[in-house]
Write an enzyme that holds these catalytic residues in place. Structure first.
Site, PDB file in Angstrom:
ATOM      1  N   HIS A 198      -2.981   2.100   7.859  1.00 18.07           N
ATOM      2  CA  HIS A 198      -3.681   0.955   7.287  1.00 18.07           C
ATOM      3  C   HIS A 198      -3.870  -0.179   8.297  1.00 18.07           C
ATOM      4  CE1 HIS A 198      -5.285  -0.992   3.686  1.00 18.07           C
ATOM      5  NE2 HIS A 198      -5.241   0.215   3.179  1.00 18.07           N
ATOM      6  N   TYR A 228       0.842  -1.193   0.000  1.00 18.84           N
ATOM      7  CA  TYR A 228       0.000   0.000   0.000  1.00 18.84           C
ATOM      8  C   TYR A 228       0.877   1.242   0.000  1.00 18.84           C
ATOM      9  CZ  TYR A 228       0.838   1.118   4.909  1.00 18.84           C
ATOM     10  OH  TYR A 228       1.420   1.480   6.076  1.00 18.84           O
TER      11      TYR A 228
HETATM   12  C1  CS2 Z   1      -6.665   3.105   1.462  1.00 15.37           C
HETATM   13  C2  CS2 Z   1      -7.340   2.320   0.395  1.00 15.37           C
HETATM   14  O1  CS2 Z   1      -7.405   4.979   0.260  1.00 15.37           O
HETATM   15  C3  CS2 Z   1      -7.049   4.561   1.345  1.00 15.37           C
HETATM   16  O2  CS2 Z   1      -6.951   5.245   2.323  1.00 15.37           O
HETATM   17  O3  CS2 Z   1      -6.752   2.673   2.742  1.00 15.37           O
HETATM   18  O4  CS2 Z   1      -6.514   2.427  -0.686  1.00 15.37           O
HETATM   19  C4  CS2 Z   1      -7.638   0.851   0.656  1.00 15.37           C
HETATM   20  O5  CS2 Z   1      -6.458   0.096   0.695  1.00 15.37           O
HETATM   21  C5  CS2 Z   1      -8.514   0.338  -0.431  1.00 15.37           C
HETATM   22  O6  CS2 Z   1      -9.610   1.174  -0.569  1.00 15.37           O
HETATM   23  C6  CS2 Z   1      -8.948  -1.068  -0.174  1.00 15.37           C
HETATM   24  O7  CS2 Z   1      -9.916  -1.449  -1.098  1.00 15.37           O
HETATM   25 MG    MG Z   2      -6.950   4.257   4.101  1.00 17.42          MG
END
Ligand code: CS2
Ligand code: MG
Length: 408
Positions: free
Chosen positions: A217, A160
């Site tokens: 996260h 992420y």
């Molecule tokens: C994340 C998201 O946008 C965010 O803040 O936490 O990218 C998340 O990982 C996704 O929406 C999961 O589907």
């Molecule tokens: Mg998020």
């Protein structure tokens, strides 16, 4: 006036958008978004098998009664699948209402409270220097706020945070191809040793004006989250997001007791019942729900109003999995909400996406300017939609180095 038919489309460029189109006997139609990232076929099936057969014949102007009918009538309430399906219906009914009134939706909420709504983009880097370049590019484009995520030394694959697994941020896709998830490794100690200094270096490089956001996260325990929130206080973040899973909500007190860093939570919440205690006890500063899987405009507006009573501002989820339809619904709420905070804004923005969802909402200098077209102000090209099929995808599953499953 009656609902004469409704159709669901699943597919899109790079993402599987779940698009609902509700038709009426008077020719006006409304659009809704039921996209639930990596579980797209489930709200689509709920709509097709249960909700649409009940919708036919209803008066689309009674959006409140229709919302209550489905929510209370389901018996098994809430959950992301049902709330995404109700959310799409609700958006489409508001779209119809706006078209009937010949007004953009924000006018029906109470008009504009601001000219443009501040958004944040996602800057990511494989390492800190790479991240600095990504932030610079956004600052040069005029963004006032940037979420910063960085690869952690010695911890490969906190995806992420890193661009190489996801493509660049503009086309970044919050999923891997295929049903079977990839495994990513997490190490809290390495993260906690690295991140406070990295955030401080970003503040040092970009100065006091840039609004810096960071998403944990859900990776920390409440005690660790308190440690991080305290350590990053001098950096003056705009927010620290999802520092810990908001399941044991009372323990979020621990973060408050140790730090004044603003906290944003809620992208996985589905209803006001997931966040009313957090809001009423002022344990968060920003509520992150999305109109999609928190039951549409009708329900999210209630959350926004409750938040407004408790110094909690909005920061709606806007990951690239949201279609331009729910982003349009959020643009109207953002234009109106007296307690607006910021909008996450990762609309794909590719020519393919714009061809599928034509609209006049526009982004300029880090602000979204809402469309003045009646209703949601976004259309859907069914002919274009024929180009796309459902493509299964999955979120990663996270494990600690010894194999223990952790939070994504
Ligand atoms: C994340 C998201 O946008 C965010 O803040 O936490 O990218 C998340 O990982 C996704 O929406 C999961 O589907
Ligand atoms: Mg998020």
């Amino acid at each position: 006036m009656k609902i004469s038919d409704a159709k669901v489309f699943v597919g899109g460029p790079a993402k599987n958008y779940v698009t609902l189109k509700i038709m009426t006997d008077q020719g006006i139609y409304g659009l809704g978004d039921a996209t639930l990232n990596n579980r797209e076929t489930l709200p689509a099936a709920y709509l097709q098998d249960y909700l649409i057969p009940n919708l036919i014949g209803m008066d689309p102007r009674n959006s409140e009664d229709i919302w209550q009918f489905f929510y209370r009538g389901a018996y098994f309430r809430r959950g992301p699948i049902a709330m995404a399906a109700f959310g799409a219906i609700d958006m489409a009914l508001w779209d119809i209402k706006g078209k009937l009134a010949n007004m953009p939706l924000y006018q029906l909420f109470g008009g504009k409270s601001r000219e443009g709504a501040m958004v944040y983009a996602h800057a990511t880097g494989a390492d800190l220097e790479d991240l600095m370049d990504s932030i610079s590019a956004y600052v040069e484009e005029g963004y006032k706020a940037v979420r910063v995520q960085c690869g952690i030394p010695g911890m490969p694959g906190a995806s992420y945070a890193t661009p190489e697994k996801r493509g660049n941020t503009r086309n970044y896709i919050t999923s891997y191809k295929g049903i079977r998830p990839k495994i990513e490794i997490w190490d809290t100690d390495r993260y906690l040793r690295f991140m406070p200094d990295a955030l401080a270096a970003i503040r040092e490089r970009f100065g006091p004006e840039l609004k810096i956001l960071h998403d944990v996260h859900h990776r920390l325990t409440p005690r660790e989250a308190a440690e991080l929130a305290k350590a990053v206080e001098p950096t003056r973040l705009f927010w620290l997001e999802d520092p810990t899973p908001a399941e044991n909500q009372d323990v979020l007190q621990l973060i408050r007791q140790h730090s004044t860093t603003p906290i944003a939570i809620g992208e996985v919440f589905n209803s006001i019942w997931d966040c009313n205690r957090l809001i009423e006890n002022e344990l968060i500063d920003f509520i992150r729900v999305a109109v999609t899987y928190a039951g549409g405009i009708t329900h999210v507006k209630r959350i926004v109003d409750l938040a407004g009573l408790h110094n909690v501002r909005t920061g709606f989820h806007g990951a690239p999995s949201h279609s331009p339809i729910s982003m349009a619904a959020q643009a109207h709420l953002n234009a109106w909400a007296p307690n607006f905070g910021i909008q996450e804004y990762l609309v794909l923005g590719t020519p393919e996406c714009e061809a599928l969802f034509p609209s006049n909402h526009r982004m300029e200098n880090g602000l979204v300017h809402v469309s003045d077209a009646p209703g949601l102000g976004v259309d859907f090209d069914e002919k274009e939609a024929e180009r796309y099929d459902y493509q299964p995808g999955s979120h990663p599953v996270v494990r600690l180095e010894d194999g223990t499953v952790w939070n994504y």
